[in-house]
Design a protein around this motif. Structure first.
Motif, PDB file in Angstrom:
ATOM      1  N   GLY A   1       0.761  -1.156  -0.018  1.00 47.54           N
ATOM      2  CA  GLY A   1      -0.058  -0.040  -0.046  1.00 47.54           C
ATOM      3  C   GLY A   1       0.901   1.170   0.000  1.00 47.54           C
ATOM      4  N   PHE A   2       1.882   1.463   0.814  1.00 56.34           N
ATOM      5  CA  PHE A   2       2.900   2.278   0.944  1.00 56.34           C
ATOM      6  C   PHE A   2       3.438   2.680  -0.550  1.00 56.34           C
ATOM      7  CE2 PHE A   2       6.989   4.534   1.460  1.00 56.34           C
ATOM      8  CZ  PHE A   2       6.285   5.304   2.536  1.00 56.34           C
ATOM      9  N   ALA A   3       3.925   1.425  -1.034  1.00 57.43           N
ATOM     10  CA  ALA A   3       4.759   1.709  -2.451  1.00 57.43           C
ATOM     11  C   ALA A   3       3.871   2.095  -3.695  1.00 57.43           C
ATOM     12  CB  ALA A   3       5.257   0.206  -2.780  1.00 57.43           C
ATOM     13  N   GLY A   4       2.313   1.634  -3.382  1.00 57.57           N
ATOM     14  CA  GLY A   4       1.449   1.901  -4.237  1.00 57.57           C
ATOM     15  C   GLY A   4       1.216   3.299  -4.452  1.00 57.57           C
ATOM     16  N   VAL A   5       0.868   3.907  -3.128  1.00 59.56           N
ATOM     17  CA  VAL A   5       0.719   5.357  -2.865  1.00 59.56           C
ATOM     18  C   VAL A   5       1.796   6.205  -3.406  1.00 59.56           C
ATOM     19  CG1 VAL A   5      -0.002   7.385  -1.429  1.00 59.56           C
ATOM     20  CG2 VAL A   5      -1.202   4.963  -1.200  1.00 59.56           C
ATOM     21  N   PHE A   6       3.094   5.829  -3.064  1.00 59.70           N
ATOM     22  CA  PHE A   6       4.148   6.512  -3.138  1.00 59.70           C
ATOM     23  C   PHE A   6       4.437   6.678  -4.787  1.00 59.70           C
ATOM     24  CE2 PHE A   6       8.643   6.625  -3.877  1.00 59.70           C
ATOM     25  CZ  PHE A   6       9.131   7.688  -3.181  1.00 59.70           C
ATOM     26  N   ILE A   7       4.350   5.533  -5.655  1.00 54.80           N
ATOM     27  CA  ILE A   7       4.455   5.716  -6.994  1.00 54.80           C
ATOM     28  C   ILE A   7       3.438   6.680  -7.623  1.00 54.80           C
ATOM     29  CG2 ILE A   7       4.186   4.220  -9.135  1.00 54.80           C
ATOM     30  CD1 ILE A   7       5.127   1.852  -7.466  1.00 54.80           C
ATOM     31  N   GLN A   8       2.238   6.536  -6.884  1.00 53.73           N
ATOM     32  CA  GLN A   8       1.117   7.650  -7.417  1.00 53.73           C
ATOM     33  C   GLN A   8       1.746   9.106  -7.124  1.00 53.73           C
ATOM     34  OE1 GLN A   8      -3.036   6.770  -6.517  1.00 53.73           O
ATOM     35  NE2 GLN A   8      -2.212   4.830  -5.770  1.00 53.73           N
ATOM     36  N   PHE A   9       2.322   9.216  -5.981  1.00 57.14           N
ATOM     37  CA  PHE A   9       3.030  10.530  -5.807  1.00 57.14           C
ATOM     38  C   PHE A   9       3.724  10.798  -6.887  1.00 57.14           C
ATOM     39  CE2 PHE A   9       7.025  12.019  -3.573  1.00 57.14           C
ATOM     40  CZ  PHE A   9       6.810  13.441  -3.482  1.00 57.14           C
ATOM     41  N   LEU A  10       4.989   9.747  -7.274  1.00 58.12           N
ATOM     42  CA  LEU A  10       6.011  10.011  -8.190  1.00 58.12           C
ATOM     43  C   LEU A  10       5.501  10.520  -9.479  1.00 58.12           C
ATOM     44  CD1 LEU A  10       8.703   7.171  -7.239  1.00 58.12           C
ATOM     45  CD2 LEU A  10       8.623   9.328  -6.599  1.00 58.12           C
ATOM     46  N   SER A  11       4.292  10.020  -9.775  1.00 59.55           N
ATOM     47  CA  SER A  11       3.630  10.445 -11.088  1.00 59.55           C
ATOM     48  C   SER A  11       3.233  11.788 -11.231  1.00 59.55           C
ATOM     49  CB  SER A  11       2.265   9.621 -11.354  1.00 59.55           C
ATOM     50  OG  SER A  11       1.365  10.241 -10.258  1.00 59.55           O
ATOM     51  N   GLY A  12       3.313  12.451 -10.111  1.00 60.30           N
ATOM     52  CA  GLY A  12       3.238  14.174 -10.269  1.00 60.30           C
ATOM     53  C   GLY A  12       4.244  14.822 -10.027  1.00 60.30           C
TER      54      GLY A  12
ATOM     55  N   VAL B   1       1.250   6.693 -16.828  1.00 60.81           N
ATOM     56  CA  VAL B   1       1.723   5.261 -16.895  1.00 60.81           C
ATOM     57  C   VAL B   1       2.305   4.959 -15.449  1.00 60.81           C
ATOM     58  CG1 VAL B   1       3.117   3.207 -17.436  1.00 60.81           C
ATOM     59  CG2 VAL B   1       2.053   5.179 -19.168  1.00 60.81           C
ATOM     60  N   ILE B   2       2.739   5.915 -15.036  1.00 61.53           N
ATOM     61  CA  ILE B   2       3.448   5.791 -13.444  1.00 61.53           C
ATOM     62  C   ILE B   2       2.411   5.659 -12.839  1.00 61.53           C
ATOM     63  CG2 ILE B   2       4.869   6.739 -11.613  1.00 61.53           C
ATOM     64  CD1 ILE B   2       6.625   8.074 -13.919  1.00 61.53           C
ATOM     65  N   TYR B   3       1.464   6.551 -12.720  1.00 63.27           N
ATOM     66  CA  TYR B   3       0.046   6.604 -11.895  1.00 63.27           C
ATOM     67  C   TYR B   3      -0.754   5.302 -11.949  1.00 63.27           C
ATOM     68  CZ  TYR B   3      -4.711   7.438 -10.439  1.00 63.27           C
ATOM     69  OH  TYR B   3      -6.126   7.219 -10.153  1.00 63.27           O
ATOM     70  N   LEU B   4      -0.824   4.773 -13.174  1.00 62.41           N
ATOM     71  CA  LEU B   4      -1.513   3.458 -13.178  1.00 62.41           C
ATOM     72  C   LEU B   4      -0.880   2.462 -12.795  1.00 62.41           C
ATOM     73  CD1 LEU B   4      -2.789   3.661 -16.961  1.00 62.41           C
ATOM     74  CD2 LEU B   4      -4.161   4.358 -14.882  1.00 62.41           C
ATOM     75  N   ILE B   5       0.534   2.329 -12.660  1.00 63.27           N
ATOM     76  CA  ILE B   5       1.298   1.167 -11.937  1.00 63.27           C
ATOM     77  C   ILE B   5       0.815   1.517 -10.571  1.00 63.27           C
ATOM     78  CG2 ILE B   5       3.734   0.339 -11.476  1.00 63.27           C
ATOM     79  CD1 ILE B   5       4.369   1.397 -14.375  1.00 63.27           C
ATOM     80  N   GLY B   6       0.980   2.506  -9.789  1.00 66.08           N
ATOM     81  CA  GLY B   6       0.807   2.849  -8.481  1.00 66.08           C
ATOM     82  C   GLY B   6      -0.587   2.342  -7.987  1.00 66.08           C
ATOM     83  N   ALA B   7      -1.653   2.707  -8.769  1.00 62.64           N
ATOM     84  CA  ALA B   7      -2.757   2.364  -8.382  1.00 62.64           C
ATOM     85  C   ALA B   7      -2.947   0.999  -8.342  1.00 62.64           C
ATOM     86  CB  ALA B   7      -3.832   2.975  -9.521  1.00 62.64           C
ATOM     87  N   PHE B   8      -2.462   0.119  -9.527  1.00 62.30           N
ATOM     88  CA  PHE B   8      -2.294  -1.412  -9.553  1.00 62.30           C
ATOM     89  C   PHE B   8      -1.821  -1.888  -8.389  1.00 62.30           C
ATOM     90  CE2 PHE B   8      -0.819  -5.484 -11.356  1.00 62.30           C
ATOM     91  CZ  PHE B   8      -2.092  -6.038 -11.600  1.00 62.30           C
ATOM     92  N   ILE B   9      -0.664  -1.500  -7.870  1.00 62.18           N
ATOM     93  CA  ILE B   9       0.062  -1.952  -6.770  1.00 62.18           C
ATOM     94  C   ILE B   9      -0.662  -1.564  -5.538  1.00 62.18           C
ATOM     95  CG2 ILE B   9       1.985  -2.020  -5.523  1.00 62.18           C
ATOM     96  CD1 ILE B   9       3.782  -1.202  -7.946  1.00 62.18           C
ATOM     97  N   ALA B  10      -1.385  -0.374  -5.518  1.00 61.37           N
ATOM     98  CA  ALA B  10      -2.195  -0.346  -4.406  1.00 61.37           C
ATOM     99  C   ALA B  10      -3.539  -1.229  -4.272  1.00 61.37           C
ATOM    100  CB  ALA B  10      -2.845   1.269  -4.408  1.00 61.37           C
ATOM    101  N   GLY B  11      -3.986  -1.520  -5.408  1.00 61.78           N
ATOM    102  CA  GLY B  11      -4.933  -2.524  -5.601  1.00 61.78           C
ATOM    103  C   GLY B  11      -4.593  -3.906  -4.818  1.00 61.78           C
ATOM    104  N   PHE B  12      -3.606  -4.414  -5.191  1.00 62.37           N
ATOM    105  CA  PHE B  12      -2.989  -5.457  -4.628  1.00 62.37           C
ATOM    106  C   PHE B  12      -3.004  -5.355  -2.914  1.00 62.37           C
ATOM    107  CE2 PHE B  12      -1.042  -6.726  -8.538  1.00 62.37           C
ATOM    108  CZ  PHE B  12      -1.430  -8.194  -8.555  1.00 62.37           C
TER     109      PHE B  12
END
Length: 428
Positions: free
Chosen positions: A87-98, A107-118
């Motif tokens: 969850g931390f990794a997924g939200v952090f990757i979404q942060f990196l998309s910005g 694409v970076i945001y979508l990867i973060g959302a996918f990891i957050a979904g796991f």
């Protein structure tokens, strides 16, 4: 064997926090989607705006059944810690998309959302049974789960409001970094819970009792017709629950409804989740007196009426709804359709429990496998809203609400006919 009565107050609080985080992180997808679809390269596409939501939920289809097996193998604590880290990794990757201003940001945001979904799938698998165990089972365990569910609804209510207040009116210059405070809150909670859980000891019944029952059976949960139809019902229900407020946010922030702005749209969507919270209180109060079949029937029928009424009336009139405009709460006039869609929160609030109870009735030893399948079918929350918003792009917002109408009709069929167990001859 002696049983020690330990004080699990701290891990209980952490689990309730995680219960809230499931809804908090999941409900970030729709308001963040408003930002993405406002970007010039997306030309206002609702379909692309809802892709983050799809990635969040499609993870359930992949992780649903494995999450249950992971819980059996690793136990509560390790499964929870792994899910929190994801969850931390997924939200952090979404942060990196910005952070990275590039063509790959989406694409970076979508990867973060996918990891957050796991992560959300793993947490969903852990928090319910873990709260029940920490409470010692019985009424106390159930009470803790209800408290967790209430906190889950509360954070679902606050998320779109908080994001809306941060970004205000969405323009082409609005970027993901505008919602960084929300992402920082999510990462901070994940970090805090990870540290606390790693330091405390909790009971691990799955590891303490490993019963080797490897007998193969010619039957499974899929052998029961009412369960198969119930699994489809869960897929549809979650799609309805997410699609109604998610599409409504896009509608209210769009020109078709008068460009009401993300803050107003966020508050109205938050009101939907608040009514779900109220509905869960009501459902808990009357659940012992009214059958799941009756509750699902009434909720589905009312859902059809409310959505059709919203579609017919559309923007023909305006109604006053209390909305947070950035500095205070004010009465803001919104299309009457939004009022009817918001009221659907009362209907969807009681559906999960009703469908689950009807679908597992008479399954006996197959209930645990059925629970994993149910978790997998949560992916409907990503697929149906995507379809609904593709229709919104091509035929308009009101036409897109035929998707929830069709879903409510199916749930009405399931309550009336599909939930009957016609496989009572199968040994359970």
């Amino acid at each position: 064997m002696t049983t020690e009565r330990k004080n699990y107050t701290l891990p209980i609080i952490m689990m309730i926090l995680l219960f809230g985080m499931i809804s908090f992180v999941t409900n970030l997808a729709a308001p963040i989607g408003v930002i993405w679809k406002s970007q010039p390269q997306f030309e206002g596409s609702n379909f692309l705006g809802m892709l983050g939501n799809l990635m969040n939920f499609i993870a359930y289809a992949i992780m649903g059944i494995p999450a249950g097996k992971l819980l059996s193998r690793l136990g509560y604590k390790k499964t929870a810690l792994l899910s929190i880290a994801l969850g931390f990794a997924g939200v952090f990757i979404q942060f990196l998309s910005g952070v990275f201003d590039s063509s790959n940001a989406f694409v970076i945001y979508l990867i973060g959302a996918f990891i957050a979904g796991f992560s959300m799938c793993g947490l969903n698998t852990v928090v319910n049974p873990m709260l029940n165990t920490l409470g010692g089972g019985g009424n106390k365990g159930n009470q803790l789960i209800q408290i967790g569910g209430t906190f889950n609804s509360l954070t679902g209510t606050l998320t779109p409001m908080l994001v809306g207040a941060l970004i205000g009116e969405v323009t082409k210059s609005t970027v993901i970094s505008d919602v960084n405070p929300v992402l920082f809150i999510a990462m901070s909670v994940f970090a805090l819970v990870f540290i606390v859980l790693s330091l405390v000891r909790i009971p691990e019944p799955h590891l303490e009792k490993t019963v080797a029952t490897t007998q193969k059976s010619e039957y499974s949960a899929w052998s029961f017709r009412h369960f198969v139809l119930g699994a489809i019902a869960i897929f549809i229900y979650v799609g309805i629950e997410v699609g109604i407020p998610g599409t409504m946010m896009y509608y209210l922030a769009d020109a078709e409804a008068g460009n009401m702005g993300a803050s107003v749209a966020g508050f109205v969507a938050g009101t939907y989740w608040f009514l779900m919270l109220i509905g869960r209180f009501i459902g808990a109060a009357i659940g012992g007196k009214i059958s799941s079949k009756t509750m699902l029937t009434v909720a589905s029928a009312l859902g059809v009426i409310l959505v059709v009424a919203g579609m017919i009336l559309g923007d023909s009139a305006k109604v006053a709804i209390p909305a947070f405009t950035g500095s205070s709460f004010e009465m803001v006039r919104v299309p009457i359709a939004a009022m009817f869609f918001v009221l659907c929160g009362l209907c969807t609030s009681v559906m999960w429990g009703g469908i689950f109870n009807l679908a597992v009735e008479g399954l006996g030893k197959y209930v645990t496998a059925a629970s994993g399948i149910f978790m997998m079918m949560v992916c409907g929350g990503g697929i149906l809203p995507l379809i609904q918003n593709a229709i919104a792009d091509g035929a308009g917002y009101m036409a897109s609400y035929w998707v929830p109408v069709a879903g409510f009709v199916y749930l009405l069929y399931y309550a009336f006919i599909g939930s009957k167990n016609v496989n009572k001859d199968i040994p359970v």
